[in-house]
Design an enzyme around this catalytic site. Structure first.
Site, PDB file in Angstrom:
ATOM      1  N   VAL A 226     -21.085  48.874 -37.652  1.00  0.00           N
ATOM      2  CA  VAL A 226     -19.900  48.689 -36.821  1.00  0.00           C
ATOM      3  C   VAL A 226     -18.724  48.285 -37.705  1.00  0.00           C
ATOM      4  O   VAL A 226     -18.884  47.934 -38.870  1.00  0.00           O
ATOM      5  CB  VAL A 226     -20.162  47.618 -35.738  1.00  0.00           C
ATOM      6  CG1 VAL A 226     -21.194  48.078 -34.756  1.00  0.00           C
ATOM      7  CG2 VAL A 226     -20.584  46.307 -36.363  1.00  0.00           C
ATOM      8  N   GLN A 227     -17.509  48.312 -37.129  1.00  0.00           N
ATOM      9  CA  GLN A 227     -16.302  48.042 -37.895  1.00  0.00           C
ATOM     10  C   GLN A 227     -16.251  46.608 -38.404  1.00  0.00           C
ATOM     11  O   GLN A 227     -15.757  46.339 -39.500  1.00  0.00           O
ATOM     12  CB  GLN A 227     -15.071  48.328 -37.019  1.00  0.00           C
ATOM     13  CG  GLN A 227     -13.757  48.274 -37.776  1.00  0.00           C
ATOM     14  CD  GLN A 227     -13.656  49.345 -38.835  1.00  0.00           C
ATOM     15  OE1 GLN A 227     -14.072  50.471 -38.632  1.00  0.00           O
ATOM     16  NE2 GLN A 227     -13.136  48.994 -39.993  1.00  0.00           N
TER      17      GLN A 227
END
Length: 466
Positions: A21-22
């Site tokens: 994920v970011q």
């Protein structure tokens, strides 16, 4: 068995074909500024808020009535559900919380129902039924292996002897290519979907231990205590374990348990799997054909593979596993000594750098204080300061302190070290050529102009009639 409430939703938080994920990418120190990264950050924040509001507020009454709560959440999102530094729907000391003790797939409603079905039932088999079931499984596997593929017969054409030889050579080439392609295809028995019954249950327990880094239980599952009378059973169990831990987890990337533990950074689990026959030369099914050695999270884990290669040189095909070279304990101790020396040198360099910075700050502070003191003087006091300094340089050393105690002026020569300063801003001009008019000296024409204007204003105020 009736579903009370359910909801499934997804958000754009992972960049395609990259994984992670970011927020994980940001925590590594690389803060991307693209539009996609900003969208993923906002979507991730919205995703967390939706989960908290749904579980913490909307479903609070239903969840409070539950005696057990089974969750599956990755480590980086654990704070969304379980409270730590930030508030969350569940307390970390809640005794109802359980982790799902087997492998799950994409979180859809059907997957939730399947998980609930497995958690809420008990399967019991008789010995005879187990014997029949294993026989039935082996028959299915053998029939799948022996089943030939139907091939269409090519039409025969009349041709000359030369063309017949060419066609025979082409046929042999095509057959060789087809055989190579068939060998490269993964067999269905390599995946965990081919397991059932006790084998599937045992694999789920091993998988859970690998995911949670439970080395003690993993060691008990891989090497149970056997009696001396049951040597045959122990050998069969060892072969069974070796087949189980070399299975692929899914068909997307084709990871084995060794890939998984190496990626998560669980070194003790990796060592136990290697000791019990998990082959490090099995590559995944990705385009790059990644081996467990190269999937390792850090350098220490790769050194663990090299130490195992040194301790057990004939256990696996280390050339196929692409493990560089064995790492002996002497080399390891030498390496640790070098790292220790390097840390010591870094610490010493940091101390020296801090001392230099501290000295620089003290000099800057002293310079700033002298500049402010110089600016607080009048023009007459500045001229007097220059005379006093010249007189001080001609005096003996012992008489200098006596002069300072006698004058006790704020413009004492010993309080200001640098005399050559700009008369307007007080900057040190020892190493530069000043701009002058009359007896005044300035660092720039801007200060000169400002001083002249100030002097003109004072002159105009003095001539103004009262």
């Amino acid at each position: 068995e009736q579903v009370v409430v359910h909801k499934t939703f997804h958000r754009y938080v992972v960049r395609a074909k990259r994984g992670g994920v970011q927020s994980q990418h940001d925590s590594s120190g690389k803060h991307a500024k693209s539009a996609g990264a900003n969208i993923r950050r906002s979507q991730e924040a919205m995703f967390r808020e939706e989960i908290k509001s749904l579980i913490g507020a909307d479903w609070k009454a239903e969840i409070d009535q539950c005696s057990c709560v089974f969750i599956r959440v990755p480590q980086y999102n654990k704070s969304v559900l379980i409270s730590g530094q930030n508030p969350a729907p569940f307390d970390k000391d809640d005794t109802r919380l359980r982790t799902i003790p087997f492998m799950t797939f994409r979180p859809t409603f059907n997957e939730v129902k399947r998980t609930h079905n497995l958690l809420s039932r008990v399967e019991q088999y008789d010995k005879d039924f187990l014997h029949v079931l294993t026989k039935y499984e082996t028959k299915i596997v053998e029939s799948a292996k022996e089943k030939p593929k139907s091939k269409s017969k090519p039409k025969k054409k009349k041709s000359s002897p030369k063309t017949e030889k060419k066609s025979q050579n082409m046929d042999t080439k095509v057959e060789l290519v087809e055989v190579e392609k068939e060998v490269e295809r993964p067999i269905q028995d390599e995946f965990i979907q081919s397991l059932s019954g006790d084998n599937l249950k045992l694999f789920n327990e091993i998988y859970t231990c690998c995911m949670t880094n439970n080395v003690v239980k993993l060691r008990q599952l891989l090497n149970p205590l056997m009696d001396q009378e049951n040597k045959i059973d122990a050998e069969n169990y060892k072969l069974k374990i070796e087949k189980l831990i070399n299975k692929r987890l899914n068909k997307q990337n084709g990871f084995t348990l060794l890939h998984l533990c190496s990626q998560l950074g669980f070194g003790e689990c990796v060592w136990e799997l290697l000791m019990n026959g998990c082959d490090p030369s099995i590559a995944d099914l990705s385009h790059g054909k990644m081996l467990p050695y190269f999937v390792s999270q850090n350098k220490g884990l790769r050194d663990l593979y090299r130490r195992f290669m040194h301790d057990y040189p004939n256990r696996y095909d280390y050339g196929a596993a692409k493990i560089s070279e064995p790492l002996s304990y002497e080399k390891m101790a030498e390496k640790m000594e070098k790292e220790k020396e390097k840390k010591k040198m870094k610490k010493q360099a940091r101390k020296e750098r801090e001392a230099v910075e501290k000295e620089k700050l003290s000099r800057e502070q002293m310079e700033e204080n002298e500049r402010k003191l110089f600016l607080s003087l009048t023009d007459q006091e500045k001229r007097q300061l220059l005379v006093d300094r010249n007189f001080l340089n001609l005096m003996p050393v012992n008489d200098k302190e006596e002069l300072d105690t006698i004058t006790k002026a704020k413009y004492s020569p010993q309080k200001i070290r640098v005399i050559s300063r700009c008369w307007y801003c007080g900057v040190d001009m020892s190493s530069s050529v000043p701009f002058e008019y009359f007896d005044y000296k300035f660092c720039t024409t801007k200060c000169l102009k400002a001083h002249r204007q100030h002097q003109q204003e004072i002159k105009n105020l003095s001539h103004k009639p009262k």
